[in-house]
Design a protein around this motif. Structure first.
Motif, PDB file in Angstrom:
ATOM      1  N   PRO A  77     -34.534-130.976  71.886  1.00  0.00           N
ATOM      2  CA  PRO A  77     -35.730-131.596  71.309  1.00  0.00           C
ATOM      3  C   PRO A  77     -36.292-132.613  72.291  1.00  0.00           C
ATOM      4  CG  PRO A  77     -33.761-132.638  70.429  1.00  0.00           C
ATOM      5  CD  PRO A  77     -33.285-131.552  71.358  1.00  0.00           C
ATOM      6  N   ILE A  78     -37.573-132.834  72.257  1.00  0.00           N
ATOM      7  CA  ILE A  78     -38.155-133.905  73.070  1.00  0.00           C
ATOM      8  C   ILE A  78     -37.827-135.238  72.402  1.00  0.00           C
ATOM      9  CG2 ILE A  78     -40.342-134.991  73.756  1.00  0.00           C
ATOM     10  CD1 ILE A  78     -39.685-132.622  75.518  1.00  0.00           C
ATOM     11  N   TRP A  79     -37.275-136.131  73.183  1.00  0.00           N
ATOM     12  CA  TRP A  79     -37.022-137.496  72.727  1.00  0.00           C
ATOM     13  C   TRP A  79     -37.824-138.455  73.616  1.00  0.00           C
ATOM     14  CZ3 TRP A  79     -31.103-138.470  71.363  1.00  0.00           C
ATOM     15  CH2 TRP A  79     -30.812-137.813  70.148  1.00  0.00           C
ATOM     16  N   TYR A  80     -38.781-139.097  73.023  1.00  0.00           N
ATOM     17  CA  TYR A  80     -39.633-140.043  73.761  1.00  0.00           C
ATOM     18  C   TYR A  80     -40.193-139.412  75.032  1.00  0.00           C
ATOM     19  CZ  TYR A  80     -37.292-143.052  70.429  1.00  0.00           C
ATOM     20  OH  TYR A  80     -36.791-143.583  69.262  1.00  0.00           O
ATOM     21  N   GLY A  81     -40.722-138.236  74.861  1.00  0.00           N
ATOM     22  CA  GLY A  81     -41.414-137.550  75.956  1.00  0.00           C
ATOM     23  C   GLY A  81     -40.514-136.796  76.923  1.00  0.00           C
ATOM     24  N   LYS A  82     -39.202-136.985  76.805  1.00  0.00           N
ATOM     25  CA  LYS A  82     -38.292-136.429  77.812  1.00  0.00           C
ATOM     26  C   LYS A  82     -37.139-135.647  77.170  1.00  0.00           C
ATOM     27  CE  LYS A  82     -40.217-138.446  81.451  1.00  0.00           C
ATOM     28  NZ  LYS A  82     -39.777-139.741  81.953  1.00  0.00           N
ATOM     29  N   PHE A 106     -28.949-128.480  72.807  1.00  0.00           N
ATOM     30  CA  PHE A 106     -28.664-129.687  72.036  1.00  0.00           C
ATOM     31  C   PHE A 106     -29.704-129.752  70.928  1.00  0.00           C
ATOM     32  CE2 PHE A 106     -29.846-134.170  71.187  1.00  0.00           C
ATOM     33  CZ  PHE A 106     -28.696-134.517  70.491  1.00  0.00           C
ATOM     34  N   SER A 107     -29.248-130.027  69.719  1.00  0.00           N
ATOM     35  CA  SER A 107     -30.174-130.129  68.597  1.00  0.00           C
ATOM     36  C   SER A 107     -29.688-131.242  67.690  1.00  0.00           C
ATOM     37  CB  SER A 107     -30.206-128.789  67.846  1.00  0.00           C
ATOM     38  OG  SER A 107     -31.124-128.835  66.788  1.00  0.00           O
ATOM     39  N   PHE A 108     -30.589-132.120  67.302  1.00  0.00           N
ATOM     40  CA  PHE A 108     -30.197-133.237  66.425  1.00  0.00           C
ATOM     41  C   PHE A 108     -30.425-132.873  64.959  1.00  0.00           C
ATOM     42  CE2 PHE A 108     -31.709-137.598  64.828  1.00  0.00           C
ATOM     43  CZ  PHE A 108     -30.439-137.973  64.401  1.00  0.00           C
ATOM     44  N   THR A 109     -31.590-132.322  64.645  1.00  0.00           N
ATOM     45  CA  THR A 109     -31.878-132.013  63.234  1.00  0.00           C
ATOM     46  C   THR A 109     -31.983-130.507  62.951  1.00  0.00           C
ATOM     47  OG1 THR A 109     -34.235-132.415  63.687  1.00  0.00           O
ATOM     48  CG2 THR A 109     -32.998-134.231  62.723  1.00  0.00           C
ATOM     49  N   GLY A 110     -31.654-129.679  63.920  1.00  0.00           N
ATOM     50  CA  GLY A 110     -31.521-128.240  63.641  1.00  0.00           C
ATOM     51  C   GLY A 110     -32.678-127.355  64.089  1.00  0.00           C
ATOM     52  N   THR A 111     -33.829-127.942  64.430  1.00  0.00           N
ATOM     53  CA  THR A 111     -35.002-127.116  64.767  1.00  0.00           C
ATOM     54  C   THR A 111     -34.763-126.317  66.061  1.00  0.00           C
ATOM     55  OG1 THR A 111     -36.326-128.893  63.826  1.00  0.00           O
ATOM     56  CG2 THR A 111     -37.519-127.171  65.006  1.00  0.00           C
ATOM     57  N   THR A 112     -34.273-126.997  67.087  1.00  0.00           N
ATOM     58  CA  THR A 112     -34.044-126.308  68.367  1.00  0.00           C
ATOM     59  C   THR A 112     -32.906-125.304  68.223  1.00  0.00           C
ATOM     60  OG1 THR A 112     -34.568-128.471  69.334  1.00  0.00           O
ATOM     61  CG2 THR A 112     -33.923-126.738  70.856  1.00  0.00           C
ATOM     62  N   LYS A 113     -31.922-125.653  67.394  1.00  0.00           N
ATOM     63  CA  LYS A 113     -30.781-124.751  67.179  1.00  0.00           C
ATOM     64  C   LYS A 113     -31.254-123.430  66.562  1.00  0.00           C
ATOM     65  CE  LYS A 113     -26.390-124.395  64.789  1.00  0.00           C
ATOM     66  NZ  LYS A 113     -25.511-124.991  63.783  1.00  0.00           N
ATOM     67  N   ILE A 122     -38.066-126.199  74.563  1.00  0.00           N
ATOM     68  CA  ILE A 122     -38.023-127.403  73.726  1.00  0.00           C
ATOM     69  C   ILE A 122     -38.585-127.118  72.339  1.00  0.00           C
ATOM     70  CG2 ILE A 122     -38.312-128.991  75.656  1.00  0.00           C
ATOM     71  CD1 ILE A 122     -41.328-129.269  74.381  1.00  0.00           C
ATOM     72  N   THR A 123     -38.270-128.045  71.406  1.00  0.00           N
ATOM     73  CA  THR A 123     -39.092-128.197  70.211  1.00  0.00           C
ATOM     74  C   THR A 123     -39.471-129.677  70.171  1.00  0.00           C
ATOM     75  OG1 THR A 123     -37.331-128.713  68.623  1.00  0.00           O
ATOM     76  CG2 THR A 123     -37.827-126.365  68.988  1.00  0.00           C
ATOM     77  N   SER A 124     -40.561-129.982  69.517  1.00  0.00           N
ATOM     78  CA  SER A 124     -41.035-131.370  69.464  1.00  0.00           C
ATOM     79  C   SER A 124     -42.023-131.518  68.322  1.00  0.00           C
ATOM     80  CB  SER A 124     -41.734-131.728  70.785  1.00  0.00           C
ATOM     81  OG  SER A 124     -42.990-131.088  70.852  1.00  0.00           O
ATOM     82  N   GLY A 125     -42.409-132.782  68.057  1.00  0.00           N
ATOM     83  CA  GLY A 125     -43.464-133.030  67.076  1.00  0.00           C
ATOM     84  C   GLY A 125     -44.791-132.518  67.617  1.00  0.00           C
ATOM     85  N   SER A 126     -45.075-132.824  68.865  1.00  0.00           N
ATOM     86  CA  SER A 126     -46.321-132.359  69.493  1.00  0.00           C
ATOM     87  C   SER A 126     -46.251-132.363  71.020  1.00  0.00           C
ATOM     88  CB  SER A 126     -47.495-133.243  69.055  1.00  0.00           C
ATOM     89  OG  SER A 126     -47.259-134.578  69.491  1.00  0.00           O
ATOM     90  N   THR A 127     -45.347-133.145  71.587  1.00  0.00           N
ATOM     91  CA  THR A 127     -45.287-133.279  73.053  1.00  0.00           C
ATOM     92  C   THR A 127     -44.941-131.946  73.719  1.00  0.00           C
ATOM     93  OG1 THR A 127     -44.492-135.528  72.723  1.00  0.00           O
ATOM     94  CG2 THR A 127     -44.197-134.622  74.921  1.00  0.00           C
ATOM     95  N   GLY A 128     -45.592-131.691  74.851  1.00  0.00           N
ATOM     96  CA  GLY A 128     -45.310-130.467  75.611  1.00  0.00           C
ATOM     97  C   GLY A 128     -44.057-130.617  76.470  1.00  0.00           C
TER      98      GLY A 128
END
Ligand SMILES: Cc1cc2nc3c(=O)[nH]c(=O)nc-3n(C[C@H](O)[C@H](O)[C@H](O)COP(=O)(O)O)c2cc1C
Length: 211
Positions: free
Chosen positions: A134-139, A58-65, A162-168
């Motif tokens: 993508p990580i959404w609110y930590g999850k 699942f990818s919202f803005t394309g990074t994970t895709k 995952i991809t995220s802003g910074s969350t592991g």
């Protein structure tokens, strides 16, 4: 003296025989230990090297895709995009806005399962699933749970990424693991900024055959 030697030789022969018997039994039973690069499924062992790979994402803005596309190319896997029936609008990009659907779903009941398009054929033909989001609110976004509910991956090896802003990945991975206990979860990773070469190394470290 001669009798002593004969007894000693017999002892050594017996020890060798027992040792060979032990090796034979260990090889036959595998002692229940799952070797790296294998997966136990319905009592049958699949070599991950020969495994059929699904890269579901699942990818919202394309990074994970982008990462998922590279992974499917490298692993000769099938790329499958998890699509919500009702797409998330661009307003969800503002993750400080508590009125958005994404925020409401992630902070609402954990049982939320937004409807997804059910278009994956032969889901049970895959041995390994690389599951990206993508990580959404930590999850993990709730649509990922919808995907896991829609198809059974019981006993399959599933590797989250995952991809995220910074969350592991750890918090998202443990929530998935505790929700879907009958999946054979493997340790996943955060793949932001990884080159194709690094993704190749990552797949190889998981025992997945790379082109
Ligand atoms: C609704 C929402 C919530 C997010 N929450 C987090 C977060 O908790 N931690 C984080 O590091 N990044 C967060 N992000 C950033 C995304 O995880 C990141 O940009 C990701 O790479 C986007 O992947 P995508 O392009 O495949 O959708 C959030 C983004 C959105 C839209």
């Amino acid at each position: 003296m001669a009798t002593g030697n004969i007894q000693w030789n017999n002892m050594i022969r017996l020890k060798h025989s027992l040792y060979l018997l032990f090796l034979l039994l260990t090889a036959l039973t595998g002692c229940g230990i799952e070797q790296p690069g294998t997966s136990q499924e319905n009592g049958q062992e699949t070599q991950l090297e020969d495994a059929k790979v699904l890269v579901a994402c699942f990818s919202f803005t394309g990074t994970t895709k982008t990462a998922a596309t590279t992974l499917s190319g490298l692993s000769n896997g099938t790329l499958y995009l998890i699509e919500p029936e009702m797409p998330y609008g661009s307003e969800n990009s503002n993750y400080y806005d508590q009125s958005t659907r994404a925020y409401q779903e992630q902070y609402g009941p954990a049982s939320a399962r937004p409807a997804i398009k059910k278009t994956l054929d032969n889901a049970d033909s895959y041995d390994i699933v690389l599951l990206g989001f993508p990580i959404w609110y930590g999850k993990a976004p709730r649509v990922v749970f919808s995907f896991l509910d829609a198809y059974s991956f019981k006993g399959k090896s599933v590797i989250p990424f995952i991809t995220s802003g910074s969350t592991g990945i750890s918090s998202a991975a443990s929530e998935l693991k505790s929700t879907y206990k009958d999946i054979n979860w493997k340790t996943g990773d955060r793949l932001n900024g990884k080159s194709s070469e690094q993704l190749k190394t990552w797949l190889e470290s998981l025992g997945i055959k790379v082109k």
